[in-house]
Write an enzyme that holds these catalytic residues in place. Sequence first.
Site, PDB file in Angstrom:
ATOM      1  N   TYR A  51      33.649  26.790  49.724  1.00  0.00           N
ATOM      2  CA  TYR A  51      34.890  26.012  49.844  1.00  0.00           C
ATOM      3  C   TYR A  51      34.785  24.529  50.420  1.00  0.00           C
ATOM      4  O   TYR A  51      35.422  23.785  50.083  1.00  0.00           O
ATOM      5  CB  TYR A  51      35.848  26.751  50.730  1.00  0.00           C
ATOM      6  CG  TYR A  51      36.787  27.842  49.859  1.00  0.00           C
ATOM      7  CD1 TYR A  51      36.295  28.036  48.576  1.00  0.00           C
ATOM      8  CD2 TYR A  51      37.328  28.817  50.747  1.00  0.00           C
ATOM      9  CE1 TYR A  51      36.747  29.345  48.224  1.00  0.00           C
ATOM     10  CE2 TYR A  51      38.004  29.808  50.266  1.00  0.00           C
ATOM     11  CZ  TYR A  51      37.786  30.182  48.898  1.00  0.00           C
ATOM     12  OH  TYR A  51      38.127  31.411  48.171  1.00  0.00           O
ATOM     13  N   LYS A  81      26.088  38.922  49.105  1.00  0.00           N
ATOM     14  CA  LYS A  81      25.524  39.222  47.740  1.00  0.00           C
ATOM     15  C   LYS A  81      24.064  38.689  47.790  1.00  0.00           C
ATOM     16  O   LYS A  81      23.758  37.804  47.012  1.00  0.00           O
ATOM     17  CB  LYS A  81      26.255  38.762  46.620  1.00  0.00           C
ATOM     18  CG  LYS A  81      27.624  39.254  46.275  1.00  0.00           C
ATOM     19  CD  LYS A  81      27.494  40.581  45.565  1.00  0.00           C
ATOM     20  CE  LYS A  81      27.205  40.057  44.243  1.00  0.00           C
ATOM     21  NZ  LYS A  81      26.869  41.342  43.258  1.00  0.00           N
ATOM     22  N   ASP A 108      30.563  43.443  46.324  1.00  0.00           N
ATOM     23  CA  ASP A 108      31.215  43.784  45.259  1.00  0.00           C
ATOM     24  C   ASP A 108      31.463  45.266  45.523  1.00  0.00           C
ATOM     25  O   ASP A 108      32.490  46.089  45.212  1.00  0.00           O
ATOM     26  CB  ASP A 108      30.981  43.439  44.035  1.00  0.00           C
ATOM     27  CG  ASP A 108      28.975  44.015  43.770  1.00  0.00           C
ATOM     28  OD1 ASP A 108      28.598  44.138  44.918  1.00  0.00           O
ATOM     29  OD2 ASP A 108      28.664  43.667  42.820  1.00  0.00           O
ATOM     30  N   ASP A 123      37.995  35.702  51.633  1.00  0.00           N
ATOM     31  CA  ASP A 123      39.483  35.381  50.922  1.00  0.00           C
ATOM     32  C   ASP A 123      39.669  36.430  50.058  1.00  0.00           C
ATOM     33  O   ASP A 123      40.887  36.958  50.240  1.00  0.00           O
ATOM     34  CB  ASP A 123      39.025  34.103  50.174  1.00  0.00           C
ATOM     35  CG  ASP A 123      40.411  33.374  49.900  1.00  0.00           C
ATOM     36  OD1 ASP A 123      41.586  33.934  50.176  1.00  0.00           O
ATOM     37  OD2 ASP A 123      40.514  32.224  49.176  1.00  0.00           O
ATOM     38  N   ASP A 135      42.547  40.141  50.868  1.00  0.00           N
ATOM     39  CA  ASP A 135      43.722  40.274  49.774  1.00  0.00           C
ATOM     40  C   ASP A 135      43.617  41.719  49.375  1.00  0.00           C
ATOM     41  O   ASP A 135      44.655  42.081  49.236  1.00  0.00           O
ATOM     42  CB  ASP A 135      43.637  39.351  48.763  1.00  0.00           C
ATOM     43  CG  ASP A 135      44.284  37.873  49.109  1.00  0.00           C
ATOM     44  OD1 ASP A 135      44.714  37.674  50.406  1.00  0.00           O
ATOM     45  OD2 ASP A 135      44.578  37.079  48.542  1.00  0.00           O
TER      46      ASP A 135
END
Length: 366
Positions: free
Chosen positions: A140, A191, A224, A248, A252
């Site tokens: 970001y 990852k 993941d 992020d 959620d």
Amino acid sequence: MPSLLLLAGDGIGPEIMSATKRVIDYLNTKGAGFETTEGLVGGAAFDAVGTPYPQDTVDKAEAADAVLFACVGGPKWDEIKEYEMRPEAGLLGLRKHFELFANIRPAISYPALADASSLKREVVEGLDIVILRELTGGVYFGEPKTITDIGNGQKRAIDTQVYDTYEIERIAKAAFELARARRGKVTSMEKRNVMKSGLLWREVVEQTHKQGYEDVTLDHMLADAGAMQLVRDPKQFDVVVTDNLFGDMLSDIAAQLTGSLGMLPSASLGAVDPKTGRRRALYEPVHGSAPDIAGKGIANPIAMIASLGMALKYSFGMNKEADALDAAIAGALDEGARTADIAAGGPTVDTVGMTDAILKQLDLRL
């Protein structure tokens, strides 16, 4: 006196901030002594003064002990092309300016709402986990961040994932310290199989763990796979620490476990200032500005009010009041108060009604 800057922002922000102001006013009748100021941010600031991140707001945030932030953005400002002029730049600017690197996002399943989750009751009942998201580094904020015309009708977009050792080390330390006060387990997600930043992330987290945090259990998981495990068996986790992008998304996912984004608060914390002893902090609900229901008076204020509860704990040491507010929210839900997002087709109350129910319960506890 303790001071709070209130930034209502856009969409449902003014409505849920108004509800939270009522709670602040009540706490003041019990001796909390909060002084509050208000400022503009996001789309509201852009409309008023031509920027989503006014210097006046920064100055007010500098002077306050903590910031309560509601939400920004909406379709009204979708046509703004300049990245730095979009409403979201106001929030990102505050995070970066104050180096609010540690984003604490708890996901708690209240017993009265276990059936509101899309998962089975036995999967989420009793859930109490925390997603700890690194907030000021990563993709970001990494440079270069561009969209360029490369000819032949083609464009190329570039976002850059960047992490330095110190950024990973400080969020890892925060995770281990947070876990010590909970159930003593940290799961680090990255990852590393496809990203160099993931390799460094794991290496630094491992090194930090060996710097006096061996009493905390450390596990690693690919992000993941972690997303899958969050919906398969979320109660296996205690504290999940991860980077800005994955945090992020994973937070959620955790929100859906609780039944609604409208239930989740968060705290964004910086380092302790050695001169003042004050930790920079911004508290906000995880949900967005919900422009589709803005102005209707039906928004769920719980995440905003619970964000105030986190401020009571982390910025002001008012643990008694924080615990009472958490219990008041649970009590209101136990008594059947439901906004539309958590009603599952049953009777509903509006924003004011939910706030009334919480204040009634709070009055029983303070």
